[in-house]
Design a protein around this motif. Structure first.
Motif, short mmCIF file in Angstrom:
data_model
loop_
_atom_site.label_atom_id
_atom_site.label_comp_id
_atom_site.label_asym_id
_atom_site.label_seq_id
_atom_site.Cartn_x
_atom_site.Cartn_y
_atom_site.Cartn_z
N SER A 84 -11.92 0.03 3.18
CA SER A 84 -10.97 -1.39 2.83
C SER A 84 -11.23 -2.30 3.73
N SER A 85 -11.00 -3.59 3.01
CA SER A 85 -11.38 -5.02 3.82
C SER A 85 -10.72 -5.92 2.74
N SER A 86 -10.09 -6.87 3.61
CA SER A 86 -9.65 -8.01 2.88
C SER A 86 -10.68 -9.11 2.53
N THR A 108 -10.29 -3.50 -1.93
CA THR A 108 -9.50 -4.73 -1.53
C THR A 108 -8.49 -5.11 -2.54
N VAL A 112 -7.73 -10.85 -3.78
CA VAL A 112 -8.85 -11.46 -2.87
C VAL A 112 -9.53 -12.66 -3.63
N SER A 136 -3.16 -5.73 2.62
CA SER A 136 -4.07 -4.67 3.20
C SER A 136 -4.03 -3.33 3.53
N ASP A 137 -2.65 -3.09 3.64
CA ASP A 137 -2.22 -1.93 3.98
C ASP A 137 -2.42 -1.12 2.84
N ALA A 139 -4.75 -1.27 0.60
CA ALA A 139 -6.11 -0.98 0.42
C ALA A 139 -6.65 0.04 1.39
N GLU A 227 -5.31 -15.15 6.54
CA GLU A 227 -6.50 -14.25 5.89
C GLU A 227 -7.15 -13.68 7.28
N LYS A 230 -3.05 -9.95 11.04
CA LYS A 230 -2.01 -8.84 10.88
C LYS A 230 -0.69 -9.07 11.66
N SER A 235 2.99 -3.83 10.00
CA SER A 235 1.94 -3.26 9.37
C SER A 235 1.72 -1.89 9.88
#
Ligand code: PMP
Length: 313
Positions: A84-86, A108, A112, A136-137, A139, A227, A230, A235
């Motif tokens: 996973s990655s933003s 993602t 995005v 992001s959580d 993902a 972006e 966190k 989170s």
């Protein structure tokens, strides 16, 4: 002082074997205009991480996580690199997968931005979207589900819990800062995402000199526009993060970070991303309280990666 018109890039015109060898050794940029608000004994420097070939600091941990897994035999050619990655780590994985000959699948959030999506796809990686409402959580949770359902298919670096994320900075980012400041660095400030940058760089700098202060930066709000960063209290806390490693934790608003992005463009001619604006904003506020000091922060990526969002005008 006038600088050479020709200048030199971080790679210094050297010959390298692959794009993997272009990662790291980024320039340390002095923010002299910004530091004019501070005492004469205070200087501010920032690592220009958009000089990495994938365009961000995340090339460093992605390289280490992948190369270590190849060496240990965990990543074989029949496996797909999936995480996973933003955005920035995703682009780094996609670039490395293309260069080293591995398939890549990125999870993602669906919102995005266009630049990131297009860059990931241009390198030939597949994108699986998670809910935009879960950030992001969401993902992270989806990537873990995919891995649990297909354990043989995927190699999942799991950047939030992989010690090689932190060690990439321990072994490259920190020694570069130490050498580039000739050991004069007194404060290190960095934003938290996976926390790899802060944890790894801070740990090594304190080994060089235990008096160096390390300051972690977080978004002030749970729903923020920074972006890559966190808000830890709300989170999934990364396994590699330990709040006690920080001498201080400072929270910053999205608005102040964006204002600093604009100011850096106007006064220094530097176009940084959201988290770079946040980092310099906090660093300047901190620097203004000091009589002397060499403060170093991180500019994780370039503002060019956010142009479609039109946040500056
Ligand atoms: N800024 C940006 C733009 C990022 O992509 C990231 C990575 N999520 C960070 C800051 C935070 O870096 P780290 O994951 O090392 O904490």
């Amino acid at each position: 002082m006038y600088r050479s018109e020709a200048g030199t890039s971080s790679a210094g015109g050297s010959r390298v074997e692959s794009v993997v060898d272009l990662i790291g050794n980024t320039p340390l940029l002095e923010l002299s205009e910004t530091a004019k608000e501070c005492s004469p004994g205070v200087s501010i420097y920032a690592k220009a991480e958009w000089f990495n070939p994938g365009g961000s600091i995340k090339d460093r941990p992605a390289r280490r996580m992948i190369l270590k897994a190849i060496r240990s035999g965990e990543l074989t050619k029949d496996k797909v690199i999936m995480d996973s990655s933003s955005g920035n780590t995703a682009i780094a994985y996609a670039m490395l997968g293309a260069s080293l000959g591995y398939e890549v699948e990125i999870v993602t959030p669906e919102n995005v931005n266009t630049e990131r999506k297009k860059a990931i796809e241009a390198y030939g990686a597949k994108i699986t979207f998670s809910s935009p409402l879960e950030g992001s959580d969401g993902a992270i949770r989806m990537a873990h589900r995919l891995k649990a359902d297909n354990p043989e298919k995927y190699f999942m670096p799991d950047q939030y819990n992989n010690i090689n994320n932190l060690l990439a900075h321990y072994e490259t980012t920190a020694p570069e800062i130490w050498e580039q400041t000739k050991g004069a660095v007194t404060h290190f400030l960095a934003g938290l995402g996976t926390s790899g940058t802060f944890m790894g760089t801070g740990k090594r700098l304190k080994e060089y000199n235990p008096d160096i202060k390390t300051i972690a930066i977080q978004p002030e709000e749970s729903l923020h526009g920074l972006e890559g960063m966190k808000h830890m209290p709300t989170s999934i806390v990364p396994g590699i993060y330990n709040e006690e490693a920080a001498d201080e934790v400072v929270f910053i608003s999205t608005e102040k970070a964006y204002e600093m992005m604009e100011r850096l463009m106007d006064t220094e001619g530097i176009f940084v991303g959201h988290s770079g604006g946040a980092a310099v904003c906090v660093t300047l506020e901190y620097a203004k309280k000091l009589k002397e000091g060499v403060l170093v922060t991180i500019l994780p990526d370039s503002g060019r990666r956010y142009l479609s969002e039109g946040l500056w005008w």
